[in-house]
Structure formats: structure tokens, C-alpha cells
Design a protein around this motif. Structure first.
Motif, PDB file in Angstrom:
ATOM      1  N   VAL A 105       0.868  -1.179   0.000  1.00 22.23           N
ATOM      2  CA  VAL A 105       0.000   0.000   0.000  1.00 22.23           C
ATOM      3  C   VAL A 105       0.903   1.227   0.000  1.00 22.23           C
ATOM      4  N   THR A 106       0.803   2.045  -1.031  1.00 26.02           N
ATOM      5  CA  THR A 106       1.653   3.224  -1.104  1.00 26.02           C
ATOM      6  C   THR A 106       0.797   4.483  -1.091  1.00 26.02           C
ATOM      7  N   TRP A 135       0.660   9.074   5.184  1.00 32.28           N
ATOM      8  CA  TRP A 135       0.839   7.802   5.881  1.00 32.28           C
ATOM      9  C   TRP A 135      -0.360   7.439   6.742  1.00 32.28           C
ATOM     10  N   HIS A 136      -0.993   8.446   7.331  1.00 30.31           N
ATOM     11  CA  HIS A 136      -2.118   8.146   8.226  1.00 30.31           C
ATOM     12  C   HIS A 136      -3.295   7.536   7.448  1.00 30.31           C
ATOM     13  N   VAL A 137      -3.434   7.897   6.193  1.00 33.35           N
ATOM     14  CA  VAL A 137      -4.501   7.312   5.374  1.00 33.35           C
ATOM     15  C   VAL A 137      -4.194   5.839   5.100  1.00 33.35           C
ATOM     16  N   LEU A 189       2.096  -4.464   3.525  1.00 36.62           N
ATOM     17  CA  LEU A 189       3.189  -3.560   3.879  1.00 36.62           C
ATOM     18  C   LEU A 189       2.911  -2.184   3.298  1.00 36.62           C
ATOM     19  N   CYS A 190       3.144  -1.156   4.089  1.00 32.85           N
ATOM     20  CA  CYS A 190       2.972   0.220   3.613  1.00 32.85           C
ATOM     21  C   CYS A 190       4.318   0.773   3.134  1.00 32.85           C
ATOM     22  N   LEU A 191       4.287   1.533   2.063  1.00 30.85           N
ATOM     23  CA  LEU A 191       5.489   2.172   1.531  1.00 30.85           C
ATOM     24  C   LEU A 191       5.170   3.596   1.115  1.00 30.85           C
ATOM     25  N   ASP A 192       6.143   4.484   1.273  1.00 32.80           N
ATOM     26  CA  ASP A 192       6.030   5.833   0.742  1.00 32.80           C
ATOM     27  C   ASP A 192       6.166   5.755  -0.784  1.00 32.80           C
ATOM     28  N   PRO A 193       5.451   6.590  -1.529  1.00 35.32           N
ATOM     29  CA  PRO A 193       5.583   6.566  -2.998  1.00 35.32           C
ATOM     30  C   PRO A 193       7.012   6.777  -3.482  1.00 35.32           C
TER      31      PRO A 193
END
Length: 524
Positions: A336-337, A341-343, A406-410
Motif C-alpha cells: 500500500v503506497t 501515511w495516516h490514510v 506492507l505500507c510504503l512511501d511513494p
């Protein structure tokens, strides 16, 4: 003849729990199951269904368990009370985890319990034994721990620092000699009943251990030593386990059968869920009418020798990042990018609630993200990033799952490309969030481009350039050619968003619709 009631502390893998309880009761033993309240209700329902009609199984009142805090002791007490109430014929209570399997026959265990007339629990002096090798020692007891170090790391250490600065040390109850040892034990029924009677009149003892750190290694160990004559205590854990150089429990696989059955314990922890052959062979050991050969031991010494060779450049086995460059065949990774980040976190939390899917949050972007104990590699962002595939493989193994979000920054396009090149199934969800001038200003301050003291003219130059950078990140992501790239936007219809989530997460449409129907998903 001894009759054993096993207390199973379980966290996951319903099929494994049902199989273990079935093997134990088939041999004539009794089982009290405690499933972590954090586990999905569907898992609990599956366990109850799998053991329905088995009169030798009872279920304990569930609590939410957290590593290192009182909840593990409470879960054990709940299981013990359930076993004592349901099984008046039980002579011994044996604490196990869902990752344990027998390495001796039931015949051997019962005969040894009859012969010993003792409680089997490792119990050595907390302050003088040197049992704790690394990390906090006296601080476990002398300060009050109201926060969990794993989930609330900053609050945990801040609270301890405040108590230290104010001199708020405390002493254990005066009549107790605090002991420490392995969490896993086998106690006589009379001993467990004596502990419960003692606790009913000593609320001060409960209060003390409730706010100590890692009380599952001190609570029963201290009370047994206080209530039972030393001559009736065998100060050795009845369950065999080993730890790696990184402080992680060793996991056993199919080729460890000979090592395990030669050890002095009656059970071993942890057995890999993938070690199908080992599980079958150990099940046969437990059901055998033969006492089996005498134990030769030596497991920890052999393990120390082999792992110690790494310090002189002659390692026996490869390190985590050398055992294979992939996440693992058949595994799924959902990325998920989102720049906000809170979204992303809000969406992932809704997914976790609805599906039970495990998450590693912003592991490669956030220094303070909460992660399982992986032997040290999880402690800094630099360590996680150095061997990122190996790190995630350890996360999969620690959480006991083949599906991870896993979350990632664009900006992490290189990381996305690296995982996309892996043999695992990788899907990416881009959450598109509009950035207002206020959003850009807040983001510039968070990344250190601006401060409250920056002149207005600086912001006027920085914010347009920052907006262009964000647009370029989005353009690079869409131009990368990822085969499974999905997009979620604030203006999508509910039905469209649900379809995107269903495809991205590989879940039923109705479940995805419930997740998509989150009114506050894009709120700031």
C-alpha cells in the motif's frame, strides 16, 4: 498413574492446535485451550468446531496477549482454573504453547511424573543467577511497567526514565525471594491449587507482578519456590528449547528428529508448521507404548558450537539473508503506497479488523514501527533495509503467515521494484490523496524543509517545488509498468472502490465493500 492436563497457550494456526489437542487426548490426556483474544474469532470458531464432542478438551476464558506483559500470566491462570474445574481426575498441569510437540512417549512422561513426586519448573535466583544475559534485569522488577515495550516502546522507556529520575524504585514483597526461569513447566495439581489459594489472599503479590516486565518468567517460578519444599522441585524446564545468538527461539524442521528425541525434555518448542514429516514422527513417539531410549542431551552445546563458528569465519549455516534471496515461494505481499501515511495506516487497520491479515506497517520508512522480535534485525530502519527481502521473510515466519500487507512511501520505487522482481505474488495499491497548500506546508515541516520560523518567502519557493516532486513520484510509479497496480481515489464510487480492494487483497467482494465503506478513510 499420573493424569496430565495440558494448558495450551495458542496464538494462531487452528489446524495445528486441533491436531495437537487431538493427539494428546487420544493418548488419554486432558487439554485446556487458551487462544489469544487477538486472534480472529473465526480461528476460535474453527478450533471449537474441530474439537467439538471431545470431552477431554475445555476452553479457557480468552484474554488479549502481549509479549512480556501480565496477560500471558493471566492466560495461564485462566487455563489452569478451567482445567482444575473440568478435570478433577488430573494429577498434573503441563503448560505448553501451540508450537510444541512431544519428544517422549506419554508412557515415559507419566512414569517419570509418578517416580519424581516433584514439580518440574526452572526456578533460580533472579538477582544472583545470571539467567538474564542481555537487556533489562533489575529494571524488570524495581520499576512499574504500565506500557508494553513492543507496542508502546517510547512510552515504555519514557515511563521508566521518569521513575528513575524521581527515585520511584520499589522492592518485591518482603517475604518472597524472586526467582526466574523458563515459562514452560509441569506442576502437580496440589501446587497449582496452593498458588490459587495464595493469590486469593495476597493481592499485593498480584499487583507487584502485574506491573513487572516479563512476569511469565518470574511469577510461577517465585510462587512455587515459596510454597513448595526445595526437595520437591526439579529446577529444570520439562520442555526443550534453544535460542539463537540473536535471542530468537530455534525452529526445528524435519532433519532435527534425532536431535530432539535425544534431549531430556518431554516436549520441544518450536516445531515448524511446515515440518510435516517431523510432526508425524513425533506424534508416533508420543503414542508409543515404549518408554524409549535414555536421553543423551547435548542439544544446547551442539547448537552453541555450530553457531559459535560464525565468530571465527567458519559458520555452519547461512545467515538469514544468505539462505535465499526471496520472500518464499507461494507467499503474497500486498504493498500500500500513499504519501499521507495516516490514510494508509487507517486503511490497513480496517483490513486487519475485517480479514485478520498481518501487517508490517511502514517498516522501511518509519524508525519506530512496531514489529515482532526478529533477533535484532528489526531494531533499526537501516538494518531492515540492508537485506529487505530476508527481513520480510523473517516477518512472515515470525507471524506464521503467507500473506502480508506492507505500507510504503511513494518515493520507495526501488523497494517496490525489488519486491516485484521476487518470486512471491506482489500486488500494489496506490492511494491517491490530493494535497492542499496546508497539506504541503505540513509535509514540508515534517521533512525538515520548513520550520515555524521560516520566512514566508521561503515557503513560496519551496511549496511549488515540493508539489512537483509529489507529482513526479506518482508519474514514476505509474510508468514503472507494475503488472498488478491498483488505484484508490477519494472520488471513486463505493462499488468501484470495493472491486479494487477485492482484487488487490484477493478477498470476497462483500468483505471488500465493508472495508471501502469507511467514511473517514481520506480524512486528515
Amino acid at each position: 498413574m499420573a493424569i496430565v492436563a495440558y494448558l495450551l497457550l495458542c496464538h494462531r494456526d487452528p489446524e495445528t492446535i486441533v491436531a495437537l489437542a487431538g493427539r494428546l487426548t487420544a493418548a488419554g490426556d486432558l487439554v485446556a485451550v487458551h487462544l489469544d483474544r487477538r486472534a480472529p474469532d473465526a480461528d476460535f470458531a474453527a478450533i471449537r468446531a474441530g474439537l467439538a464432542g471431545n470431552a477431554s478438551v475445555v476452553f479457557a476464558r480468552r484474554v488479549r496477549c502481549g509479549w512480556g506483559d501480565w496477560s500471558l500470566v493471566q492466560a495461564t491462570l485462566n487455563a489452569a482454573r478451567a482445567a482444575l474445574a473440568a478435570f478433577p481426575q488430573a494429577t498434573h498441569l503441563y503448560l505448553l504453547s501451540g508450537d510444541c510437540l512431544p519428544i517422549k512417549s506419554a508412557v515415559r512422561l507419566r512414569a517419570d511424573l509418578d517416580d519424581s513426586g516433584s514439580d518440574h519448573i526452572e526456578s533460580v535466583d533472579f538477582f544472583r543467577s545470571g539467567w538474564i544475559r542481555t537487556g533489562l534485569k533489575d529494571e524488570r522488577l524495581i520499576y512499574r511497567h504500565l506500557f508494553n515495550e513492543r507496542r508502546q516502546r517510547r512510552l515504555f522507556y519514557a515511563s521508566m526514565a521518569v521513575q528513575k529520575a524521581l527515585g520511584l524504585r520499589r522492592a518485591p514483597p518482603a517475604d518472597l525471594q524472586v526467582m526466574i526461569g523458563s515459562q514452560w513447566w509441569c506442576l502437580r495439581r496440589s501446587t497449582v491449587e496452593a498458588i490459587l489459594t495464595f493469590l486469593a489472599r495476597r493481592s499485593d503479590v498480584v499487583r507487584f507482578f502485574r506491573t513487572s516486565w516479563i512476569p511469565d518468567e518470574t511469577f510461577f517460578q517465585t510462587l512455587v519456590r515459596h510454597l513448595v519444599p526445595t526437595t520437591e522441585i526439579r529446577s529444570r524446564a520439562p520442555t526443550f528449547l534453544m535460542f539463537t545468538d540473536y535471542g530468537m527461539p530455534v525452529t526445528f524442521y524435519n532433519d532435527h528428529y534425532d536431535l530432539l528425541v535425544a534431549q531430556e525434555g518431554y516436549f520441544a518448542r518450536k516445531i515448524s508448521v511446515e515440518a510435516v514429516q517431523l510432526r508425524a514422527r513425533l506424534a508416533a513417539v508420543y503414542a508409543s507404548a515404549d518408554r524409549g531410549p535414555a536421553a543423551s542431551g547435548g542439544g544446547p552445546e551442539i547448537h552453541r558450537f555450530l553457531t559459535g563458528r560464525g565468530r571465527i569465519g567458519q559458520r555452519f549455516g547461512g545467515r538469514a539473508w544468505e539462505r535465499g534471496a526471496g520472500l518464499g515461494q507461494g507467499r503474497q505481499l500486498m504493498l500500500v503506497t500513499c504519501k499521507k501515511w495516516h490514510v494508509a495506516r487507517r486503511l490497513v487497520e480496517r483490513v486487519r479488523q475485517a480479514t485478520g491479515l498481518a501487517s508490517a506497517d511502514f517498516a522501511f520508512d518509519d524508525e519506530t514501527v512496531d514489529l515482532p522480535d526478529l533477533g535484532g534485525i528489526e531494531r533499526s530502519r537501516a538494518k531492515r533495509s540492508r537485506h529487505r527481502r530476508a527481513f520480510l521473510r523473517l516477518v512472515y515466519e515470525s507471524l506464521g503467515t503467507d500473506r502480508l500487507i506492507l505500507c510504503l512511501d511513494p518515493a520507495d520505487l526501488e523497494i517496490m521494484a525489488d519486491f516485484q522482481a521476487d518470486g512471491a505474488t506482489v500486488r500494489i495499491l496506490e492511494i491517491v490523496c490530493p494535497f492542499s497548500q496546508a497539506d504541503l506546508l505540513g509535509h514540508a515541516r515534517r521533512v525538515g524543509l520548513l520550520s515555524d520560523a521560516s520566512p514566508p518567502g521561503v515557503a513560496a519557493r519551496v511549496l511549488p517545488a515540493l508539489a512537483q516532486d509529489l507529482e513526479r513520484e506518482t508519474a514514476r510509479l505509474r510508468a514503472a509498468g507494475f503488472p498488478a497496480l491498483f488505484r484508490l481515489t477519494p472520488g471513486q464510487k463505493l462499488s468501484e472502490a470495493a472491486l479494487v480492494l477485492a482484487q488487490f487483497l484477493a478477498i470476497p467482494y462483500d468483505t471488500a465493500r465493508g472495508i471501502a465503506d469507511t467514511a473517514t478513510l481520506f480524512d486528515d
